[in-house]
Structures are given as C-alpha cells and as structure tokens.
Design a protein around this motif. Structure first.
Motif, mmCIF file in Angstrom:
data_model
loop_
_atom_site.group_PDB
_atom_site.id
_atom_site.type_symbol
_atom_site.label_atom_id
_atom_site.label_comp_id
_atom_site.label_asym_id
_atom_site.label_seq_id
_atom_site.Cartn_x
_atom_site.Cartn_y
_atom_site.Cartn_z
ATOM 1 N N MET A 39 0.909 -1.159 0.168
ATOM 2 C CA MET A 39 -0.040 -0.046 -0.006
ATOM 3 C C MET A 39 1.034 1.285 -0.024
ATOM 4 N N ILE A 40 0.609 2.148 -0.844
ATOM 5 C CA ILE A 40 1.452 3.412 -0.843
ATOM 6 C C ILE A 40 0.228 4.593 -0.377
ATOM 7 N N THR A 41 1.078 5.596 0.228
ATOM 8 C CA THR A 41 0.132 6.657 0.890
ATOM 9 C C THR A 41 1.240 7.983 1.031
ATOM 10 N N ARG A 42 0.595 9.175 0.901
ATOM 11 C CA ARG A 42 1.295 10.412 1.238
ATOM 12 C C ARG A 42 0.175 11.452 1.705
ATOM 13 N N ASP A 43 0.537 11.737 2.940
ATOM 14 C CA ASP A 43 -0.274 12.928 3.660
ATOM 15 C C ASP A 43 -1.545 12.525 3.601
ATOM 16 N N ARG A 44 -1.912 11.524 3.704
ATOM 17 C CA ARG A 44 -3.496 11.086 4.124
ATOM 18 C C ARG A 44 -3.542 10.028 4.996
ATOM 19 N N ARG A 45 -3.058 10.895 6.307
ATOM 20 C CA ARG A 45 -2.911 9.907 7.358
ATOM 21 C C ARG A 45 -4.429 9.271 8.134
ATOM 22 N N GLU A 46 -5.349 9.848 8.154
ATOM 23 C CA GLU A 46 -6.593 9.593 8.546
ATOM 24 C C GLU A 46 -7.331 8.551 7.821
ATOM 25 N N ARG A 47 -7.134 8.789 6.304
ATOM 26 C CA ARG A 47 -7.666 7.928 5.392
ATOM 27 C C ARG A 47 -7.026 6.534 5.537
ATOM 28 N N LEU A 48 -5.627 6.657 5.580
ATOM 29 C CA LEU A 48 -4.724 5.568 5.348
ATOM 30 C C LEU A 48 -5.284 4.752 6.903
ATOM 31 N N LEU A 49 -5.478 5.266 8.171
ATOM 32 C CA LEU A 49 -5.607 4.514 9.408
ATOM 33 C C LEU A 49 -7.006 3.837 9.094
ATOM 34 N N GLY A 50 -7.998 4.349 8.446
ATOM 35 C CA GLY A 50 -9.278 3.814 8.397
ATOM 36 C C GLY A 50 -9.096 2.665 7.363
ATOM 37 N N THR A 51 -8.594 2.758 6.369
ATOM 38 C CA THR A 51 -8.399 1.428 5.258
ATOM 39 C C THR A 51 -7.414 0.580 6.127
ATOM 40 N N LEU A 52 -6.539 0.746 6.991
ATOM 41 C CA LEU A 52 -5.847 -0.267 7.532
ATOM 42 C C LEU A 52 -6.885 -1.025 8.604
ATOM 43 N N GLU A 53 -7.797 -0.448 9.176
ATOM 44 C CA GLU A 53 -8.630 -1.044 9.977
ATOM 45 C C GLU A 53 -9.270 -2.173 9.311
ATOM 46 N N ARG A 54 -9.653 -2.104 7.997
ATOM 47 C CA ARG A 54 -10.219 -3.016 7.070
ATOM 48 C C ARG A 54 -9.256 -4.034 6.984
ATOM 49 N N ILE A 55 -8.066 -3.712 6.559
ATOM 50 C CA ILE A 55 -7.279 -4.639 5.718
ATOM 51 C C ILE A 55 -6.655 -5.584 6.750
ATOM 52 N N THR A 56 -6.700 -5.028 8.374
ATOM 53 C CA THR A 56 -5.977 -5.798 9.475
ATOM 54 C C THR A 56 -7.125 -6.735 9.780
ATOM 55 N N ARG A 57 -8.218 -6.623 9.551
ATOM 56 C CA ARG A 57 -9.142 -7.454 9.749
ATOM 57 C C ARG A 57 -9.664 -8.422 8.686
ATOM 58 N N LEU A 58 -9.156 -8.681 7.761
ATOM 59 C CA LEU A 58 -9.135 -9.469 6.479
ATOM 60 C C LEU A 58 -9.150 -10.886 7.368
ATOM 61 N N PRO A 59 -9.695 -12.044 6.841
ATOM 62 C CA PRO A 59 -9.686 -13.278 7.534
ATOM 63 C C PRO A 59 -8.426 -14.111 6.960
ATOM 64 N N GLU A 60 -7.726 -13.500 5.838
ATOM 65 C CA GLU A 60 -6.476 -14.020 5.497
ATOM 66 C C GLU A 60 -5.413 -13.742 6.296
ATOM 67 N N GLU A 61 -5.376 -12.709 6.971
ATOM 68 C CA GLU A 61 -4.518 -12.138 7.787
ATOM 69 C C GLU A 61 -3.075 -11.860 7.081
ATOM 70 N N PRO A 62 -3.046 -11.140 5.925
ATOM 71 C CA PRO A 62 -1.967 -11.097 5.004
ATOM 72 C C PRO A 62 -0.816 -9.849 5.976
ATOM 73 N N PRO A 63 0.252 -10.351 5.475
ATOM 74 C CA PRO A 63 1.279 -9.406 5.996
ATOM 75 C C PRO A 63 0.842 -8.027 5.477
ATOM 76 N N VAL A 64 1.237 -6.942 6.023
ATOM 77 C CA VAL A 64 0.940 -5.563 5.297
ATOM 78 C C VAL A 64 2.194 -4.760 5.466
ATOM 79 N N VAL A 65 2.282 -4.288 4.229
ATOM 80 C CA VAL A 65 3.544 -3.201 3.928
ATOM 81 C C VAL A 65 2.761 -1.822 3.591
ATOM 82 N N VAL A 66 3.232 -0.969 4.441
ATOM 83 C CA VAL A 66 2.885 0.563 3.876
ATOM 84 C C VAL A 66 3.983 1.246 3.475
ATOM 85 N N VAL A 67 4.084 1.980 2.359
ATOM 86 C CA VAL A 67 5.227 2.686 1.756
ATOM 87 C C VAL A 67 4.695 4.208 2.056
#
Length: 281
Positions: free
Chosen positions: A1-29
């Motif tokens: 996942m890439i991001t720039r200066d969108r902290r709150e939007r990113l945090l909301g998206t990570l709430e969803r991704i980190t709850r996925l049943p597959e539990e994938p490793p997540v990398v944010v650039v």
C-alpha cells in the motif's frame, strides 16, 4: 500500500485490511508524508511494516513495497482501497491453478454504495479474448489499487516504471509482463473496494495531464518510433488550443531523455495485441 499525507484515510483503510480473514502481512510505503503518517501507523498497527524511502516515489513505491515482502503474491491497495474478505484466498487459488498468470485485475466496487466501477465492463469485454491457460479475459490495463501480482513476475519486469511516476502507469506494467511471457487477466471473482475522495470520485487536479503525458511516454518507451512521433505531433497540435494537452506535452518533453535511455520496443506479437485494442477503441 502506498500513501502520502493522508494519515486519517490510511488509518481507516488499515482498520479494514488488518481484519481480513486471510491475515496477510501488510506493508505501507510512506511516500514522503509530512503529517506523521509513519508514527501513527506504528502506534495503532504495530504489526504493519512501514517503509519510509524519504521522498515521493510515485507508483514505484509499490515496487519498493513488493521487494520488501517474501510472499509469492502481492495484493496492491492504496490508502482509499481495500479487499473484500475472501478475495485474497481466492487469488491464491487462481494463481495456483494458472502458472502463467502474472497479474490479476480484480473487479472494483466504488463508494459507500459499492457500485461497480465502469472499468469492470471494459475489462470483461476485452477484444483480446480469453486464453485457455488464463482465468479470464486477457487485458493490457487495470486499476493499480485493485490488482494481485505474482511477486516474482512483477519484480522480474522491474515493477512500475520510474519515468512515469503516476498516471496510466498500469498499462506499461501490463505491456512489460506480456513481453516477458506472463499473462494479465481480468478476474471478477476477486473483488476490491475503492472509496476515492471528491464528488463522484472526481480525478485529482492535474491527473488528466499526467495520464496524457504518460501515454505519450509509454509510446516512446515501448512502441514503434513512427507511432511515438505521430502521437507527439497529435498532442502538439492539440496543445495549440487545449491547456491540458500543452501541460502533458511539456511534462513529457522533460522526461523524454530518461525514457529514450530506457527504450525497449515490444515484441511483435505484443505490439500486435496493442493494435487490436486500439482498433477496438
């Protein structure tokens, strides 16, 4: 996942991704944020790995992130997109069943109402048809935040091209995968969600010029020289009355020496497939 200066939007998206049943490793650039993005992610999601290259890599940030993983597949998201539960498990099955598949373009649902992205129908109706060893219609374009790639194939071709930065960068990647013998296919069983900012998901300012600039640069990077010259002439002519075309041409000229230094014409069979798409358009 890439991001720039969108902290709150990113945090909301990570709430969803980190709850996925597959539990994938997540990398944010973090592409050079100045809003405390990296610290906020470390605090709220300690299991998420944050990479901070120190400046804005553009789409190359996705390559940077993929190189840091050791998984066989990489599912790409932006800070305003995520995957439906079960989509990544289905992706693993699809790639295992289709060894030549290099990248799968997902179906995308947009906004809070989860309406289908119009691109879905375009990909489904690809004039390239459905090759027997791929899971869906062959395509030479996709949405960058709704794709799953075979990591080895993605890195083999160099990932996203550094000359383009952002704007239609997906098409060049698809061409490079095809040129290397990998398949790129639309897989509607894989579903991504996208909730862009702006009314109706309107493009960000300057986006249209970036796309037109990069279509021209892609021509110089991979297409026959006569095609690149003709495309340049058309854009110059349009630029006499169209400020967006003028801005696109100016941006392309600045990057043209770097593009020419990395020029590598497509194999004849791939060029022929591009022409099929252009003829259908």
């Amino acid at each position: 996942m890439i991001t720039r200066d969108r902290r709150e939007r990113l945090l909301g998206t990570l709430e969803r991704i980190t709850r996925l049943p597959e539990e994938p490793p997540v990398v944010v650039v973090d592409n050079g944020s100045s809003d405390g993005t990296a610290a906020a992610v470390h605090e709220r999601f300690p299991a998420v790995r944050v990479l901070t290259p120190g400046h804005n890599l553009g789409a190359v940030g996705r390559t940077y992130g993929a190189a840091a993983l050791d998984t066989p597949l990489v599912a790409f998201s932006d800070d305003d997109s995520w995957w439906e539960p079960g989509a990544l498990a289905r992706a693993a099955e699809v790639f295992a069943a289709h060894p030549r598949l290099g990248l799968a373009a997902a179906a995308t649902l947009v906004g809070p109402d989860a309406g289908p992205d119009p691109l879905n129908d375009v990909l489904a109706a690809s004039p390239l048809g459905h090759e027997p060893d791929l899971p869906g219609p062959s395509v030479l374009g996709f949405l960058g935040c709704a794709a799953v790639a075979r990591r080895d194939a993605f890195l083999e071709v160099g990932g996203y091209h550094p000359v383009l930065h952002f704007g239609a960068e997906e098409s060049l990647l698809a061409l490079d995968l095809e040129a290397a013998g990998w398949g790129v296919a639309y897989c509607p069983a894989l579903i991504a969600r996208h909730q862009p900012d702006g009314a109706g998901g309107a493009p960000r300012p300057g986006r249209a010029a970036q796309v037109r600039r990069n279509v021209l640069l892609t021509a110089w990077l991979r297409r026959p020289l006569r095609h690149a010259v003709a495309h340049t002439a058309r854009l110059a002519l349009e630029g006499r009355t169209d400020p967006t075309a003028r801005l696109a041409l100016t941006g392309a000229v600045r990057r043209l020496p770097a593009a020419l230094a990395r020029r590598r014409a497509l194999p004849a069979l791939v060029e022929a497939r591009v022409r099929v798409l252009e003829g259908a358009g």
